[in-house]
Design an enzyme around this catalytic site. Structure first.
Site, PDB file in Angstrom:
ATOM      1  N   PHE A 107     -11.336  -8.063  13.242  1.00 17.55           N
ATOM      2  CA  PHE A 107     -10.229  -8.473  12.369  1.00 17.55           C
ATOM      3  C   PHE A 107      -9.911  -7.348  11.383  1.00 17.55           C
ATOM      4  CE2 PHE A 107      -8.768 -10.542   8.384  1.00 17.55           C
ATOM      5  CZ  PHE A 107      -7.526 -10.930   8.861  1.00 17.55           C
ATOM      6  N   GLN A 108      -8.650  -7.012  11.275  1.00 16.10           N
ATOM      7  CA  GLN A 108      -8.171  -5.920  10.422  1.00 16.10           C
ATOM      8  C   GLN A 108      -8.858  -4.604  10.734  1.00 16.10           C
ATOM      9  OE1 GLN A 108      -8.027  -7.324   6.266  1.00 16.10           O
ATOM     10  NE2 GLN A 108      -5.924  -7.996   6.675  1.00 16.10           N
ATOM     11  N   GLU A 157       0.813  -1.216   0.000  1.00 15.71           N
ATOM     12  CA  GLU A 157       0.000   0.000   0.000  1.00 15.71           C
ATOM     13  C   GLU A 157       0.850   1.273   0.000  1.00 15.71           C
ATOM     14  OE1 GLU A 157      -0.564  -2.627   1.872  1.00 15.71           O
ATOM     15  OE2 GLU A 157      -2.662  -3.213   1.665  1.00 15.71           O
ATOM     16  N   MET A 183      24.341   9.060   2.269  1.00 12.28           N
ATOM     17  CA  MET A 183      24.218  10.301   3.038  1.00 12.28           C
ATOM     18  C   MET A 183      24.480  10.049   4.521  1.00 12.28           C
ATOM     19  SD  MET A 183      23.842  13.458   2.393  1.00 12.28           S
ATOM     20  CE  MET A 183      22.806  14.084   1.077  1.00 12.28           C
ATOM     21  N   LYS A 237     -17.511  -1.411   5.621  1.00  7.44           N
ATOM     22  CA  LYS A 237     -17.965  -2.334   4.591  1.00  7.44           C
ATOM     23  C   LYS A 237     -19.490  -2.320   4.447  1.00  7.44           C
ATOM     24  CE  LYS A 237     -16.936  -6.948   2.846  1.00  7.44           C
ATOM     25  NZ  LYS A 237     -16.309  -8.253   3.125  1.00  7.44           N
TER      26      LYS A 237
END
Lengths: 584, 187
Positions: free
Chosen positions: A114-115, A52, A482, A164
């Site tokens: 969940f999630q 993502e 760097m 959802k």
């Protein structure tokens, strides 16, 4: 026009109505209804990323290279938390993106489902605004408002969290309102009194300098055009931040090059010695100012910014102008012309003579090598072989990013995509995918370091799957360059964890993904290898083995002002004092 | 100066801003912030203060316009003039924020806070508490044979003073609302 449809369908319809043609995303349980709608239409392309974070950076690349908002779609929980870095990156660089996240159904919110994650809570400080949609009927209004907020005023990322059950339920869809009915509409016109004061200062200034930033690019192509007109008309020198490169052409005669920590000597000296500084769409970032109390001590300062909170945040200014860059520049030009197009010509030519002296320092010169590829040389050759093409450059973060900014020339805005504010390693590769989606026929090159590139290397799968011919030009020094440079300057050459063993064979890696890999380690082969990369019709990983201990110069050591620049290795010993050491 | 100008950051027209903007002097300001009464709006405001390291001395919030769904947040904050200006500008960036008023600079204003104080004791102390409450115009809202709950309204300083007096007389618990404030005059 209103009609009944499910929330999931509304999402797709709203994207269509907002002119979105591309969405970068990754499916998951909480966004399945939206993915089902995406499956059943052909107007909007969905690019399946591999992580993502990649989706959000790709949306950023799309946005930065087109001026249109980029869109990402992620699932709940880990999908949303993986988007956080990209959201923060877009917030700091003022990039308009709209991120849609799935959420557990409303009746499960708060049950540690969940999630489930508190996505609006987590993303509140890293978005310009965010929404949790609890009612399908509210969804269309929020979707349209989200696009308005993302692109209006100072652009930025927004997130819409859609449970959802809201996606499944039906409601009434309404198209975006015609004309602006939103309360959020920051002023775009600058205060005429202040603008006149700035013009008066410009007429008499002996040592003026334009200091421009990403705001010019965000303001749109008209702003760049007006900036060019103003610079030519007044004959003043112009420098730009990392984010503003391309607004004024690198080939323009008044161009001083980038300023700041790794900016050009002449640009920083001009900033330090000027008597009138005109900040256009920049924000006095610490990479630019160096030591605040010694920043351009003798200048009158004007600041044009659409965000009032940028004014006087870091540096007190004499002429604050709150407004959109294009609108303000237009008024400045109008007033300047109406007052007789005056400049202090005599003083200006003396100022330019001084600048010419600084230019003679030739701060970008470096020790050439026959045996190894100097990273600066690689950039010079890349520039020479690609500058006449329809070219877009993205970068990762580190030394290579600074070398790219120093040695590549940008003639137009929206051609240079880099993570400036947040400094996100792993930005450049997914960003290049977003750029290539928006400009399918262009040459899109991600100038990378091998360490940064590995942070989002999984996106090779995306590039190959969608046949995106992005060129990954990796300056491979087998070091976190760097970090290593700072350890050398600041920490007694104790190189704590700044190199990586077990780097992959990048050619084999490319081949494993079904792409092309090119290895180059001899300066004599570099041109041919670059041409091979350009001419290959497909994604390429270019493993350019460069000098391992090259430092990036010039450099303003942290805690020092602009006129205390380091030009090369000889001057670096004990350059950073105790006070500067605590800074980053 | 109207609120719109403040939200847009053009504060230079206020005479108060003739003070040196970059002085080190810490000032206390009372800000009135009108916001959409929607979920999370208070978190946005508070998050701004904690995220950017600003101080909150007191905070009150309640819906003040039921039809327009507007809430008014009154926040008392401290900082140098530069920080105060930043706070106002940063508040103005929050999308659901309609208006930001700096009641300290915009002209005269009234500030009031309400507090409930539970004082327990008997004998002379109990009598003295009641006598002082009368002087401070505090009301008794609950009483037992050995305790009072006083309700007092006033400036924070007045409430501090009353609480200081109640402490030796048996102050056991106190609840304060934080400051509510309004500009004086018509507009």
């Amino acid at each position: 026009m209103t009609r009944q449809m499910t929330g999931a369908k509304m999402v797709v319809q709203a994207l269509r109505d907002q002119g979105v043609d591309t969405v970068f995303g990754y499916p998951g349980g909480a966004v399945l209804p939206i993915y089902d709608e995406i499956f059943q239409q052909n107007d909007i392309r969905h690019i399946l990323v591999r992580h993502e974070q990649g989706a959000v950076h790709a949306a950023e690349g799309y946005a930065r290279s087109t001026g249109k908002p980029g869109v990402a779609l992620v699932t709940s929980g880990p999908g949303a938390t993986n988007a956080v870095t990209g959201l923060t990156d877009a917030l700091l660089d003022s990039i308009p993106i709209v991120v849609l996240s799935g959420q557990v159904p409303t009746f499960m919110i708060g049950t540690d489902g969940f999630q489930e994650a508190d996505t609006v809570g987590i993303t509140r400080p890293c978005t310009k605004h965010n929404w949790l949609v609890k009612d399908t009927n509210a969804l269309p209004g929020i979707l349209h408002q989200a696009f308005h907020v993302a692109k209006t005023g100072r652009p930025g990322p927004v997130l819409i969290d859609i449970p959802k059950d809201v996606q499944f339920a039906s409601g009434t869809y309404a198209a975006p309102p015609k004309g602006s009915t939103y309360r959020y509409n920051p002023q775009v016109k600058g205060d005429m009194e202040e603008i006149t004061e700035l013009v008066a200062a410009l007429e008499t200034a002996k040592r003026p300098v334009f200091y421009t930033g990403g705001g010019v690019i965000n303001s749109g192509p008209a702003a760049s055009q007006l900036l060019r007109e103003l610079v030519e008309a007044t004959g003043a020198p112009i420098t730009s931040t990392l984010m503003g490169l391309g607004a004024y052409p690198a080939s323009g005669k008044n161009w001083l090059g980038m300023l700041g920590m790794h900016g050009l000597y002449e640009a920083n000296m001009a900033m330090h010695d000027c008597d009138l500084m005109i900040n256009i769409g920049a924000r006095f970032d610490d990479r630019i100012t160096g030591r605040i109390d010694a920043f351009s001590p003798n200048s009158k300062k004007a600041h044009i910014d659409i965000d009032p909170s940028s004014i006087n945040k870091v540096i007190p200014v004499d002429i604050p102008i709150v407004g959109d860059v294009a609108h303000v520049l237009e008024d400045i030009l109008k007033v300047w012309k109406a007052r007789g197009r005056k400049t202090n010509r005599e003083a200006l030519s003396k100022w330019w003579a001084k600048i010419e002296e600084w230019k003679k320092v030739d701060c970008l010169s470096y020790k050439r090598s026959e045996g190894t590829i100097k990273p600066q040389y690689a950039m010079e050759r890349l520039e020479a072989l690609t500058k006449d093409r329809d070219r877009y450059i993205t970068t990762e973060v580190g030394q290579h990013q600074m070398w790219a900014a120093q040695y590549l020339g940008f003639e137009a805005p929206n051609r240079w995509m880099t993570s400036g504010g947040l400094g996100t390693m792993g930005y450049g590769f997914p960003a290049s995918i977003g750029v290539q989606m928006a400009h399918p026929d262009a040459l899109v090159i991600n100038v990378a370091g091998e360490a940064s590139w590995l942070m989002n290397m999984q996106e090779m799968g995306t590039a190959v799957q969608f046949r995106l011919p992005v060129k990954q030009f990796i300056l491979n020094n087998e070091r976190l360059g760097m970090v290593r440079q700072w350890q050398e300057l600041l920490h007694g050459e104790r190189y704590s964890h700044s190199w990586s063993e077990a780097l992959p064979d990048f050619v084999k890696l490319a081949e494993a993904f079904g792409a092309k890999g090119i290895l180059c380690k001899d300066p004599a082969d570099l041109d041919d290898a670059i041409m091979e990369m350009i001419n290959h019709d497909g994604p390429v990983i270019f493993d350019c083995l460069v000098e391992k201990h090259e430092n990036c110069f010039p450099m303003i050591p942290s805690g020092e002002p602009h006129n205390k620049m380091l030009l090369g290795d000889a001057s670096t010993k004990d350059a950073i004092k105790e006070g500067g050491a605590v800074l980053v | 100066m109207n609120a719109l100008q403040i939200k847009k950051g053009s504060t230079k027209h206020s005479a108060y801003n003739l003070r040196p903007q970059f002085s080190d002097v810490q000032e206390t300001h009372t800000l009135a912030v009108l916001v959409d009464n929607e979920a999370g709006v208070l978190a946005r405001v508070i998050g701004l203060f904690s995220g950017r390291g600003y101080n909150i001395d007191s905070l009150t919030v309640a819906e003040v316009d039921h039809t327009g769904h507007l809430s008014r947040i009154t926040v008392v904050t401290r900082g140098t003039p530069q920080v105060i200006e930043q706070i106002k500008a940063q508040l103005g960036r929050i999308i659901p924020v309609h208006e930001v008023h700096d009641l300290t600079t915009e002209g005269p204003s009234v500030e009031r806070e309400l507090a409930l104080l539970k004082v327990s004791g008997d004998g002379d102390k109990r009598v003295e508490a009641l006598r002082l409450a009368d002087i401070f115009r505090a009301n008794v809202v609950d009483s037992t044979l050995s305790s009072f709950v006083f309700e007092i309204t006033g400036t924070p300083e007045k409430i501090d003073a009353f609480a200081d007096l109640m402490r030796p007389l048996g102050l056991v618990e106190m609840a304060r609302t934080g400051v509510a404030a309004l500009a004086r005059g018509i507009a």
